[in-house]
Design an enzyme around this catalytic site. Structure first.
Site: not given
Length: 373
Positions: A58, A60, A92, A162, A176, A215, A305
């Protein structure tokens, strides 16, 4: 209780902690993405950390290990309440107490019932001053996925879209690639890197055979887990997502009645098959999201889609829409970005508020958050 008065130094160091917390987005599930900064009495940062890949150590613990003995007498700035329960690592809160920290500033109380104030109580019982609520809105936004999983028992869902100016996602023949330009596509890959999982429908896998990896240079290791919704079991075993499941984890969610058959079909692959309920001959999307949360996912990016996009919107499961818009027009015979919603009155239309917009080359990306009552 009177709200604590925070100094400019407090605000500065919490901003540093929040910046650190964002480094964990997409690679720390099932744990939250937390940032921690340890500051000595003279205002020097002596330790800093963020939740590490896989959720541990974690934040901390990372900061305490960096600070060593310099943590004694320091102030800890933490973006989420320090944990108080014993899991795979010690609490923690105990670590901060043992290190001799004198003050803890937390942005948020942890909604996890195993913590939910107990961490702060442990610290106070040990004589540590605890102040809560600094930049809580920003901290909630960073950990909106973890909070959604804890409070709503489902991941925070972002729908990536998009399209052209006239909201078309493809030509009438289905072409597309590429509607948007390189800068927008790079931003899309960054979105993938910052999410636990990317979700698609079976039709997208069959039509496009995507890889759904990140990528970006230097961040390919942050490719998210891939989730395929395939009620009927139509995805071929030769699909890229199936063949690469040994390098990038891939889950396939199917109808309960098909679970045994598909478990056998994909038995020699690295694909994990998950069963979900159905409603009206479709997967019950609410049950799907519950199952994904049960598996630990908190931030899900949807790239799919128009049919699945419409289904998620109709089910009220889309929390955020990020719409990449290209300055081109396809026309009415192109494929709609979102399929039919069956609306007859404007007053029943799902509503979103614009949060931000960004210019990406010739394209723009507009972010909308769902308006909740």
């Amino acid at each position: 209780m009177t709200a604590p008065a925070f100094s400019e130094d407090d605000r500065h160091f919490m901003r540093v902690a929040l910046s650190l917390s964002k480094r964990g987005l997409g690679n720390v599930w099932p744990n939250p993405a937390v940032g921690c900064v340890l500051v000595s009495s003279d205002g020097t940062i002596v330790g800093r950390g963020h939740t590490q890949p896989g959720g541990r150590p974690h934040a901390e613990r990372v900061a305490l290990d960096m600070a060593g003995d310099l943590a004694r007498g320091a102030t800890a700035y933490v973006t989420l309440e320090p944990c108080s329960h014993v899991g795979k690592t010690p609490p923690c809160a105990t670590g901060l107490i043992e290190a001799g920290v004198l003050r803890v500033v937390s942005a948020l109380t942890d909604p996890d019932p195993r913590v939910s104030g107990r961490g702060h109580d442990m610290l106070r019982a040990a004589g540590i001053k605890v102040d809560v609520g600094l930049y809580d809105d920003e901290a909630r936004r960073v950990n909106e996925g973890f909070l959604s999983k804890a409070e709503r028992l489902r991941p925070f869902v972002t729908l990536k879209l998009a399209s052209t100016l006239d909201a078309r996602s493809a030509t009438k023949t289905g072409e597309s690639q590429w509607i948007t330009g390189p800068a927008a596509r790079e931003a899309g890959h960054l979105l993938r890197a910052n999410h636990d999982a990317i979700l698609v429908g079976a039709n997208t896998v069959i039509a496009d055979d995507p890889s759904l990896t990140c990528r970006l240079a230097g961040r390919s290791h942050q490719s998210p887990l891939r989730v395929i919704l395939d009620r009927a079991g139509d995805v071929p075993i030769t699909a890229k997502l199936i063949e690469t499941a040994d390098t990038v984890p891939t889950w396939l969610v199917t109808a309960e009645q098909n679970f045994a058959e598909l478990s056998e079909k994909f038995g020699k692959t690295s694909v994990k098959v998950i069963a979900a309920g159905c409603a009206d001959a479709h997967l019950d999307l609410h049950d799907v999201m519950r199952k994904l949360a049960d598996e630990g996912l908190s931030r899900v990016l949807v790239e799919t889609g128009g049919n699945l996009a419409a289904g998620l919107i109709k089910a009220g499961l889309v929390d955020r829409i990020i719409h990449f818009v290209a300055p081109s027009v396809i026309g009415g015979d192109g494929k709609a970005m979102i399929a039919d919603l069956g609306l007859e009155k404007l007053e029943t239309a799902p509503r979103f508020k614009r949060i931000s917009d960004q210019k990406l080359g010739q394209d723009i990306a507009v972010t909308y958050d769902k308006i909740t009552e």
